[in-house]
Design an enzyme around this catalytic site. Structure first.
Site, PDB file in Angstrom:
ATOM      1  N   ARG A  17       0.882  -1.220  -0.052  1.00 49.04           N
ATOM      2  CA  ARG A  17      -0.071   0.143   0.020  1.00 49.04           C
ATOM      3  C   ARG A  17       0.814   1.312  -0.065  1.00 49.04           C
ATOM      4  O   ARG A  17       0.343   2.237   0.294  1.00 49.04           O
ATOM      5  CB  ARG A  17      -0.924  -0.076   1.257  1.00 49.04           C
ATOM      6  N   ASN A  18       2.091   0.989  -0.379  1.00 47.05           N
ATOM      7  CA  ASN A  18       3.058   2.045  -0.146  1.00 47.05           C
ATOM      8  C   ASN A  18       3.144   2.821  -1.826  1.00 47.05           C
ATOM      9  O   ASN A  18       3.517   2.290  -2.845  1.00 47.05           O
ATOM     10  CB  ASN A  18       4.463   1.683   0.107  1.00 47.05           C
ATOM     11  N   ARG A  19       2.409   3.921  -1.961  1.00 47.45           N
ATOM     12  CA  ARG A  19       2.235   4.540  -3.311  1.00 47.45           C
ATOM     13  C   ARG A  19       3.514   4.676  -3.883  1.00 47.45           C
ATOM     14  O   ARG A  19       3.867   4.802  -5.215  1.00 47.45           O
ATOM     15  CB  ARG A  19       1.347   5.874  -3.428  1.00 47.45           C
ATOM     16  N   ASP A  77      10.561  -6.077   0.038  1.00 44.79           N
ATOM     17  CA  ASP A  77      10.695  -5.766   1.117  1.00 44.79           C
ATOM     18  C   ASP A  77      12.483  -5.206   1.120  1.00 44.79           C
ATOM     19  O   ASP A  77      13.188  -5.750   0.510  1.00 44.79           O
ATOM     20  CB  ASP A  77      10.802  -6.676   2.239  1.00 44.79           C
ATOM     21  N   TYR A 161      14.684   7.258   2.837  1.00 47.42           N
ATOM     22  CA  TYR A 161      15.788   7.840   3.204  1.00 47.42           C
ATOM     23  C   TYR A 161      16.408   8.410   1.944  1.00 47.42           C
ATOM     24  O   TYR A 161      17.711   8.754   2.176  1.00 47.42           O
ATOM     25  CB  TYR A 161      16.500   6.434   3.773  1.00 47.42           C
ATOM     26  N   ASP A 162      15.740   8.488   0.876  1.00 51.10           N
ATOM     27  CA  ASP A 162      16.255   8.954  -0.512  1.00 51.10           C
ATOM     28  C   ASP A 162      17.134  10.236  -0.321  1.00 51.10           C
ATOM     29  O   ASP A 162      18.165  10.470  -0.795  1.00 51.10           O
ATOM     30  CB  ASP A 162      15.152   9.272  -1.436  1.00 51.10           C
ATOM     31  N   LYS A 182      16.776   7.110 -10.638  1.00 54.55           N
ATOM     32  CA  LYS A 182      16.935   6.163  -9.575  1.00 54.55           C
ATOM     33  C   LYS A 182      16.717   4.861 -10.062  1.00 54.55           C
ATOM     34  O   LYS A 182      17.248   3.774  -9.551  1.00 54.55           O
ATOM     35  CB  LYS A 182      15.692   6.690  -8.526  1.00 54.55           C
ATOM     36  N   HIS A 187      18.687  -0.251  -5.574  1.00 49.85           N
ATOM     37  CA  HIS A 187      18.463  -1.644  -5.172  1.00 49.85           C
ATOM     38  C   HIS A 187      17.121  -2.109  -5.857  1.00 49.85           C
ATOM     39  O   HIS A 187      17.155  -3.287  -6.315  1.00 49.85           O
ATOM     40  CB  HIS A 187      18.345  -1.627  -3.601  1.00 49.85           C
ATOM     41  N   ARG A 188      15.940  -1.563  -5.620  1.00 46.84           N
ATOM     42  CA  ARG A 188      14.682  -1.998  -6.285  1.00 46.84           C
ATOM     43  C   ARG A 188      14.811  -1.914  -7.779  1.00 46.84           C
ATOM     44  O   ARG A 188      14.354  -3.301  -8.116  1.00 46.84           O
ATOM     45  CB  ARG A 188      13.693  -1.086  -5.663  1.00 46.84           C
TER      46      ARG A 188
HETATM   47  P1  IMP Z   1       9.705  -1.599   3.638  1.00 42.79           P
HETATM   48  O1  IMP Z   1      10.364  -2.309   2.385  1.00 42.79           O
HETATM   49  O2  IMP Z   1       8.417  -0.950   3.416  1.00 42.79           O
HETATM   50  O3  IMP Z   1       9.819  -2.435   5.031  1.00 42.79           O
HETATM   51  O4  IMP Z   1      10.788  -0.238   3.711  1.00 42.79           O
HETATM   52  C1  IMP Z   1      11.733  -0.142   4.908  1.00 42.79           C
HETATM   53  C2  IMP Z   1      11.898   1.201   5.006  1.00 42.79           C
HETATM   54  O5  IMP Z   1      12.901   1.685   3.898  1.00 42.79           O
HETATM   55  C3  IMP Z   1      10.867   2.300   5.032  1.00 42.79           C
HETATM   56  O6  IMP Z   1      10.865   3.312   6.001  1.00 42.79           O
HETATM   57  C4  IMP Z   1      10.949   2.974   3.504  1.00 42.79           C
HETATM   58  O7  IMP Z   1      10.565   4.092   3.415  1.00 42.79           O
HETATM   59  C5  IMP Z   1      12.526   2.889   3.235  1.00 42.79           C
HETATM   60  N1  IMP Z   1      12.713   2.762   1.921  1.00 42.79           N
HETATM   61  C6  IMP Z   1      12.236   1.558   1.299  1.00 42.79           C
HETATM   62  N2  IMP Z   1      12.644   1.693  -0.043  1.00 42.79           N
HETATM   63  C7  IMP Z   1      13.373   3.024  -0.206  1.00 42.79           C
HETATM   64  C8  IMP Z   1      13.948   3.466  -0.987  1.00 42.79           C
HETATM   65  O8  IMP Z   1      13.868   3.280  -2.255  1.00 42.79           O
HETATM   66  N3  IMP Z   1      14.559   4.720  -0.960  1.00 42.79           N
HETATM   67  C9  IMP Z   1      14.686   5.232   0.542  1.00 42.79           C
HETATM   68  N4  IMP Z   1      13.880   4.645   1.445  1.00 42.79           N
HETATM   69  C10 IMP Z   1      13.316   3.400   1.034  1.00 42.79           C
END
Ligand code: IMP
Length: 206
Positions: A17-19, A77, A161-162, A182, A187-188
C-alpha cells in the site's frame, strides 16, 4: 524447475500500500504488458511484517496476498544497512524511530545516530528482496545499491531515506534523481530487472 513453468500472466498484484513503491515498480514493469493492481484495488488483509529477514517479509507479504486473491503477487521488502551502525536499521528500517514513524522521523534519527561520524565512515547499502508467488510457484530476486549517508538532506524527489542516500558516482542523492535515474541504479530497480527477466521466462505468450 520453475523456469519451465508457463503461466498466463495478464495481471499481477503488487502486495503493498506504499504509493511510492507502486510508482517505482509499475514504471519498471511497464513494458511487460501485464496489468498492475495494488493492495489498494482489492480487498486484502494488512500483513504484519514481523519476520527477521527481508526475504521472510517479502515472501510473507506475497504469499498472504496471493492466497487471499488467487492472483500472482509481487512483494518487496527493503532495508538500509549502515556500516557504522553495524547494519542497522536493516530489516527494521520502516520503524527505526518507533512504530508509526514518518519518513522524516526515521531520517532524523539516522542523522542523529551518525552525528560526528566522518564522511569516510558513512558507507551504507540499500538491499531489496522481491518475492513473486503464484499458486505453488515462488521466486526471489535481490538487488543492492552502495552509497554514503550525507550529513544533511539533499533533494525533493523519491521517498524514505532518499534525501540522505548519496550515490558517489553521480554525486547525487536518490532524492536529487528523476524516477528513471533512480530505477536505473537502485536496489529496487536492480531486483526488479532480475524479476522482470524471470517473469518473461515464465509468462505464457499471448
Ligand atoms: P519497507 O520495504 O516498506 O519495509 O521499507 C523499509 C523502510 O525503508 C521504509 O521506511 C521505507 O520508507 C524505506 N525505503 C524503502 N525503499 C526505499 C527507497 O527506495 N529509498 C528510500 N527509502 C526506502
Amino acid at each position: 524447475m520453475n523456469s519451465k513453468l508457463l503461466v498466463k500472466l495478464d495481471k499481477i498484484l503488487l502486495a503493498t500500500r506504499n504509493r511510492d513503491k507502486i510508482k517505482e515498480i509499475a514504471d519498471a514493469l511497464n513494458n511487460l504488458n501485464i496489468n498492475i493492481v495494488s493492495a489498494f484495488d482489492v480487498d486484502v488483509p494488512e500483513v504484519d511484517e514481523d519476520q527477521e529477514t527481508l526475504e521472510g517479509n517479502a515472501l510473507k507479504k506475497a504469499r498472504e496476498l496471493a492466497l487471499a486473491t488467487g492472483l500472482p503477487a509481487l512483494a518487496d521488502d527493503t532495508g538500509l544497512e549502515v556500516e557504522a551502525l553495524n547494519g542497522a536499521p536493516g530489516v527494521y528500517s520502516s520503524r527505526y524511530a518507533g512504530a508509526g514513524a514518518s519518513y522524516d522521523d526515521n531520517v532524523n534519527k539516522l542523522l542523529t545516530e551518525l552525528e560526528g561520524v566522518p564522511p569516510s565512515r558513512r558507507q551504507a547499502r540499500f538491499r531489496t528482496v522481491m518475492a513473486f508467488v503464484y499458486n505453488d510457484t515462488e521466486h526471489l530476486a535481490q538487488g543492492e545499491c552502495q552509497g554514503l549517508i550525507t550529513e544533511t538532506k539533499r533533494g525533493e524527489q523519491g521517498f524514505g531515506y532518499d534525501p540522505v542516500f548519496l550515490v558517489p558516482e553521480q554525486d547525487k542523492t536518490f532524492a536529487e534523481m528523476t524516477l528513471a535515474e533512480k530505477n536505473n541504479i537502485s536496489h529496487r530497480g536492480r531486483a526488479l530487472a532480475k524479476m522482470v527477466e524471470y517473469l518473461r521466462g515464465v509468462a505464457q505468450p499471448g
